[in-house]
Structure formats: structure tokens, C-alpha cells
Design a protein around this motif. Structure first.
Motif, PDB file in Angstrom:
ATOM      1  N   PHE A  51       1.041  -1.384   0.228  1.00  0.00           N
ATOM      2  CA  PHE A  51       0.283   0.479  -0.172  1.00  0.00           C
ATOM      3  C   PHE A  51       0.585   1.242   0.136  1.00  0.00           C
ATOM      4  N   GLY A  52       1.939   0.797  -0.577  1.00  0.00           N
ATOM      5  CA  GLY A  52       2.255   2.820  -0.677  1.00  0.00           C
ATOM      6  C   GLY A  52       4.124   2.752   0.172  1.00  0.00           C
ATOM      7  N   ARG A  53       3.952   1.439   1.250  1.00  0.00           N
ATOM      8  CA  ARG A  53       4.751   2.007   2.228  1.00  0.00           C
ATOM      9  C   ARG A  53       5.475   0.153   2.415  1.00  0.00           C
ATOM     10  N   GLU A  54       7.203   0.767   3.144  1.00  0.00           N
ATOM     11  CA  GLU A  54       7.547  -0.478   3.425  1.00  0.00           C
ATOM     12  C   GLU A  54       7.040  -0.809   4.687  1.00  0.00           C
ATOM     13  N   PHE A  55       7.640  -2.105   4.511  1.00  0.00           N
ATOM     14  CA  PHE A  55       6.913  -3.008   6.140  1.00  0.00           C
ATOM     15  C   PHE A  55       8.325  -4.289   6.473  1.00  0.00           C
ATOM     16  N   ALA A  56       8.547  -4.306   7.731  1.00  0.00           N
ATOM     17  CA  ALA A  56       9.799  -5.428   7.351  1.00  0.00           C
ATOM     18  C   ALA A  56       9.235  -6.631   7.667  1.00  0.00           C
ATOM     19  N   VAL A  57      10.103  -7.663   6.988  1.00  0.00           N
ATOM     20  CA  VAL A  57       9.301  -8.782   7.268  1.00  0.00           C
ATOM     21  C   VAL A  57      10.768  -9.915   7.334  1.00  0.00           C
ATOM     22  N   THR A  58      10.101 -10.987   8.024  1.00  0.00           N
ATOM     23  CA  THR A  58      11.074 -11.453   8.246  1.00  0.00           C
ATOM     24  C   THR A  58      10.839 -13.493   7.864  1.00  0.00           C
ATOM     25  N   SER A  59      10.968 -14.213   8.521  1.00  0.00           N
ATOM     26  CA  SER A  59      10.680 -15.743   9.298  1.00  0.00           C
ATOM     27  C   SER A  59       9.760 -16.067   9.608  1.00  0.00           C
ATOM     28  N   ALA A  60       9.257 -15.037  10.310  1.00  0.00           N
ATOM     29  CA  ALA A  60       8.212 -15.515  11.497  1.00  0.00           C
ATOM     30  C   ALA A  60       6.451 -14.663  10.689  1.00  0.00           C
ATOM     31  N   VAL A  61       6.674 -13.733  10.084  1.00  0.00           N
ATOM     32  CA  VAL A  61       5.565 -13.778   9.276  1.00  0.00           C
ATOM     33  C   VAL A  61       5.001 -13.508   7.787  1.00  0.00           C
ATOM     34  N   LEU A  62       4.069 -13.571   7.475  1.00  0.00           N
ATOM     35  CA  LEU A  62       3.741 -14.448   5.996  1.00  0.00           C
ATOM     36  C   LEU A  62       4.470 -12.839   5.316  1.00  0.00           C
ATOM     37  N   ILE A  63       4.675 -12.887   3.978  1.00  0.00           N
ATOM     38  CA  ILE A  63       4.803 -12.075   3.535  1.00  0.00           C
ATOM     39  C   ILE A  63       3.856 -10.620   2.655  1.00  0.00           C
ATOM     40  N   PRO A  64       3.552  -9.954   2.577  1.00  0.00           N
ATOM     41  CA  PRO A  64       1.967  -9.697   2.526  1.00  0.00           C
ATOM     42  C   PRO A  64       2.377  -9.432   0.770  1.00  0.00           C
ATOM     43  N   ARG A  65       1.208  -9.529   0.408  1.00  0.00           N
ATOM     44  CA  ARG A  65       0.798 -10.050  -1.278  1.00  0.00           C
ATOM     45  C   ARG A  65      -0.166  -8.916  -1.897  1.00  0.00           C
ATOM     46  N   PRO A  66       0.017  -8.528  -2.899  1.00  0.00           N
ATOM     47  CA  PRO A  66      -1.229  -7.282  -3.235  1.00  0.00           C
ATOM     48  C   PRO A  66      -2.281  -7.183  -3.257  1.00  0.00           C
ATOM     49  N   GLU A  67      -2.490  -8.824  -3.149  1.00  0.00           N
ATOM     50  CA  GLU A  67      -4.085  -9.248  -3.500  1.00  0.00           C
ATOM     51  C   GLU A  67      -4.618  -8.579  -2.044  1.00  0.00           C
TER      52      GLU A  67
ATOM     53  N   ILE B  87     -11.972  -1.141  15.637  1.00  0.00           N
ATOM     54  CA  ILE B  87     -11.314  -2.141  14.454  1.00  0.00           C
ATOM     55  C   ILE B  87     -10.389  -3.533  14.901  1.00  0.00           C
ATOM     56  N   VAL B  88     -10.596  -4.641  14.673  1.00  0.00           N
ATOM     57  CA  VAL B  88      -9.837  -5.224  15.058  1.00  0.00           C
ATOM     58  C   VAL B  88      -9.164  -6.974  14.171  1.00  0.00           C
ATOM     59  N   ASP B  89      -7.784  -6.557  13.763  1.00  0.00           N
ATOM     60  CA  ASP B  89      -7.442  -7.439  12.572  1.00  0.00           C
ATOM     61  C   ASP B  89      -6.796  -8.511  13.281  1.00  0.00           C
ATOM     62  N   VAL B  90      -7.493  -9.876  12.794  1.00  0.00           N
ATOM     63  CA  VAL B  90      -7.064 -10.545  13.428  1.00  0.00           C
ATOM     64  C   VAL B  90      -5.758 -11.747  12.502  1.00  0.00           C
ATOM     65  N   GLY B  91      -5.404 -12.391  12.830  1.00  0.00           N
ATOM     66  CA  GLY B  91      -4.049 -12.375  12.402  1.00  0.00           C
ATOM     67  C   GLY B  91      -3.040 -11.663  11.997  1.00  0.00           C
ATOM     68  N   THR B  92      -2.430 -10.800  12.544  1.00  0.00           N
ATOM     69  CA  THR B  92      -2.114  -9.886  12.959  1.00  0.00           C
ATOM     70  C   THR B  92      -1.185 -10.253  10.928  1.00  0.00           C
ATOM     71  N   GLY B  93      -0.126 -10.715  12.062  1.00  0.00           N
ATOM     72  CA  GLY B  93       1.038 -11.598  10.849  1.00  0.00           C
ATOM     73  C   GLY B  93       1.939  -9.976  11.559  1.00  0.00           C
ATOM     74  N   SER B  94       2.369  -9.745  10.150  1.00  0.00           N
ATOM     75  CA  SER B  94       3.450  -7.908   9.707  1.00  0.00           C
ATOM     76  C   SER B  94       2.794  -6.840  10.182  1.00  0.00           C
ATOM     77  N   GLY B  95       1.677  -7.024  10.554  1.00  0.00           N
ATOM     78  CA  GLY B  95       0.834  -5.546  10.651  1.00  0.00           C
ATOM     79  C   GLY B  95       0.111  -4.854   9.415  1.00  0.00           C
ATOM     80  N   CYS B  96       0.387  -5.267   8.181  1.00  0.00           N
ATOM     81  CA  CYS B  96       0.394  -4.713   7.529  1.00  0.00           C
ATOM     82  C   CYS B  96      -1.359  -3.594   7.560  1.00  0.00           C
ATOM     83  N   ILE B  97      -2.020  -4.196   7.693  1.00  0.00           N
ATOM     84  CA  ILE B  97      -3.574  -4.403   7.567  1.00  0.00           C
ATOM     85  C   ILE B  97      -3.719  -3.692   8.189  1.00  0.00           C
ATOM     86  N   ALA B  98      -3.442  -4.090   9.658  1.00  0.00           N
ATOM     87  CA  ALA B  98      -3.998  -2.822  11.153  1.00  0.00           C
ATOM     88  C   ALA B  98      -3.353  -1.291  10.496  1.00  0.00           C
ATOM     89  N   ILE B  99      -1.761  -2.060  11.018  1.00  0.00           N
ATOM     90  CA  ILE B  99      -0.920  -0.348  10.558  1.00  0.00           C
ATOM     91  C   ILE B  99      -1.281   0.730   8.789  1.00  0.00           C
TER      92      ILE B  99
END
Length: 299
Positions: A81-97, A117-129
Motif C-alpha cells: 500500500f505504498g509503504r515499506e514493511f519489515a518482514v522476517t521468516s516469522a511472518v507471511l510476506i504481504p501480497r498485492p491481493e 477495528i480488529v485485525d485478526v492474525g495480523t502477522g507483519s501488521g500490514c493491514i492494521a497499520i
């Protein structure tokens, strides 16, 4: 020192030889990251000299990428979504979908005054953030939480929120467990009812694991991918929890697997304004629905 175009050609050839998917894109991404530049600069400066330290970094990354390690885990970042998110092997890599999930949730949130609002299974936090930041940009007050069963994932989400300056509260738990346990609800001062629940849950069946690209099978967290034998197990648990915790008229937004929409629709018979949106490939990707009790539409 080698020239950029020479190294670029060699990197692409190396990944093609290793049968890596999209070798050109992977090679360019690794080169740009190693040089601290964007892709536009990379394309505009083919004669640039490569510093030795950048060359060594690229060489190490290419070796790992040739073995299948996703480029995002090597560079440690993924754009969403136009921002850089840190990712590690602990989280799913955010997809364009998943950006379609954010768009659907944002559209719905903007119809609600001060949504919770609650983001369930937030992973990297990309949706909530992303929701938090987009709502702030629109001067639309909201309160957000991100929940995950993985404490390692939550640490990644916390780092992303701090770097991007997003106000999101992070909770450890299985799906909506923090709201369903009275003690946890009191400890975290959680509201009894919510306005919007959004999730990109695991939705792959165990039998489909071997059909996934090797780099997904081997490197991305299985717990973020596999739901169970049918692929709908997480939906089956989350839907009744969401129905219980959403206020009348509250909204639900879920990312779907390519073949799960038809299986989920019978479980949504008590919901209203149910709609499914397709992704750019024409596959059903986002489910949106309301808990009955609201007179308006989905916005």
C-alpha cells in the motif's frame, strides 16, 4: 569495480539458471536494495560502478535466493500500500491481493463514526497499520488492535508500527480470544463490542501445500498458510466469534482462498449485505458482510 549493467546481467543469469521464478525482478530488487537505491535509479544508471561492499552483499543474497529464499526475507522489507514493511521468516510476506482487503475495510470503516477495528492474525501488521494510517490521513478517528497467536509475528508488527508511527495496540491470542476471555478483556480495557473485524487468515488446505511454489512451502510460516484438512477451518471458528463480538451493523472483511467462497456462503446465512469482490485475475478474493441491525449499505 564492475559496472551495474554487468552485475545485473550476471545476477539475472544466475537466478535463471537456478530456475527461480521472476529472476529479472528478483535480481533487480536485490541490486537496488544493496545499493540503497530505487528501481528507477537502477534502470537509469547502467554504467554506475558497484562498490565492493555492495557487490559482496549482492553475491551473498544471490546465493541464498538461488537456493529459494524469498527476496523479501533477504532484504527484510516488502512494499504494501505504498509503504515499506519489515518482514522476517516469522511472518507471511504481504501480497498485492491483500491490498484489496484494506480497500474494502477502509471503505466500510469510513461509514462508521470512530470505529473500533480488529485485525485478526495480523502477522507483519500490514493491514492494521495501513488502516490506522489511512484513517488518520482522512482525519477519521478510530481505534485499532492487531491480534496474533505468534509472539514473534507480533514483535515484527510492533516494529513496523513504531517505524511508521501508527497507533495500533497489539495483543497475543488465538483469533478473538482476548475479547472472549473476561480477564484478558478487563486487563486490556477492551470494548465489549466492535465495529469492524478484518482478517487475512490461513486458508490453504493441507493437501494443497505441495502445489505451492517451493519458496512458499519451505520458507514462509506454515501456521500463516495452512488452515487444516479443508482450508476453511479458521473461517469456521472466526465467523461465529465475529458475529458474537460485532455490534449490530458491524462489518466483517475477510481475504478468501481461490476456492473457498462457495464453501463459506452457507455459513453466512445469518449475515446481511454479503458481497464478494474479485481480484485482478478474476478470482473471488475479498468477502465483506454486516451483522444484521444496520439500515444503511456498505458504503
Amino acid at each position: 569495480m564492475p559496472r551495474l549493467q554487468e552485475l545485473r546481467n550476471a545476477a539475472r543469469a544466475r537466478l535463471r539458471e537456478a530456475a527461480i521464478s521472476q529472476p529479472e525482478a528478483s535480481a533487480d530488487l536485490l541490486l537496488a536494495r544493496a545499493l540503497g537505491r530505487d528501481l528507477a535509479w537502477l534502470y537509469a544508471h547502467p554504467e554506475a560502478e558497484i562498490p565492493p561492499e555492495a557487490g559482496r552483499l549482492v553475491d551473498g543474497w544471490l546465493e541464498q535466493r538461488a537456493q529459494g529464499t524469498p527476496a523479501q526475507y533477504l532484504t527484510g522489507v516488502q512494499e504494501f500500500f505504498g509503504r515499506e514493511f519489515a518482514v522476517t521468516s516469522a511472518v507471511l510476506i504481504p501480497r498485492p491481493e491483500t491490498e484489496l482487503v484494506v480497500e474494502a475495510a477502509l471503505e466500510l470503516a469510513l461509514t462508521m463514526p470512530s470505529p473500533q477495528i480488529v485485525d485478526v492474525g495480523t502477522g507483519s501488521g500490514c493491514i492494521a497499520i495501513t488502516l490506522a494510517l489511512e484513517l488518520v490521513q482522512r482525519r477519521h478517528p478510530a481505534r485499532l488492535w492487531g491480534v496474533d497467536l505468534s509472539e514473534s509475528a507480533l514483535r515484527v508488527a510492533e516494529r513496523n508500527a513504531a517505524r511508521l508511527q501508527a497507533e495500533v495496540a497489539w495483543l497475543h491470542g488465538d483469533l478473538m480470544a482476548p475479547w472472549l476471555a473476561a480477564e484478558a478483556q478487563r486487563r486490556h480495557s477492551l470494548p465489549r463490542q466492535l465495529d469492524l473485524i478484518v482478517s487475512n487468515p490461513p486458508y490453504i488446505a493441507e493437501s494443497e501445500l505441495e502445489s505451492l511454489p517451493p519458496e512458499v512451502q519451505k520458507y514462509e510460516p506454515r501456521s500463516a498458510l495452512i488452515a487444516g484438512p479443508s482450508g476453511t477451518e479458521i473461517y469456521a471458528r472466526l465467523l461465529p466469534q465475529a458475529f458474537h463480538l460485532l455490534r449490530p451493523g458491524g462489518g466483517l472483511v475477510l481475504e478468501l482462498g481461490y476456492n473457498t467462497a462457495g464453501q463459506l456462503l452457507p455459513a453466512l446465512r445469518d449475515w446481511e449485505l454479503v458481497e464478494i469482490k474479485n481480484d485482478l485475475q478474476g478470482l473471488p478474493r475479498v468477502l465483506r458482510a454486516r451483522r444484521p441491525g444496520h439500515a444503511g449499505g456498505l458504503g
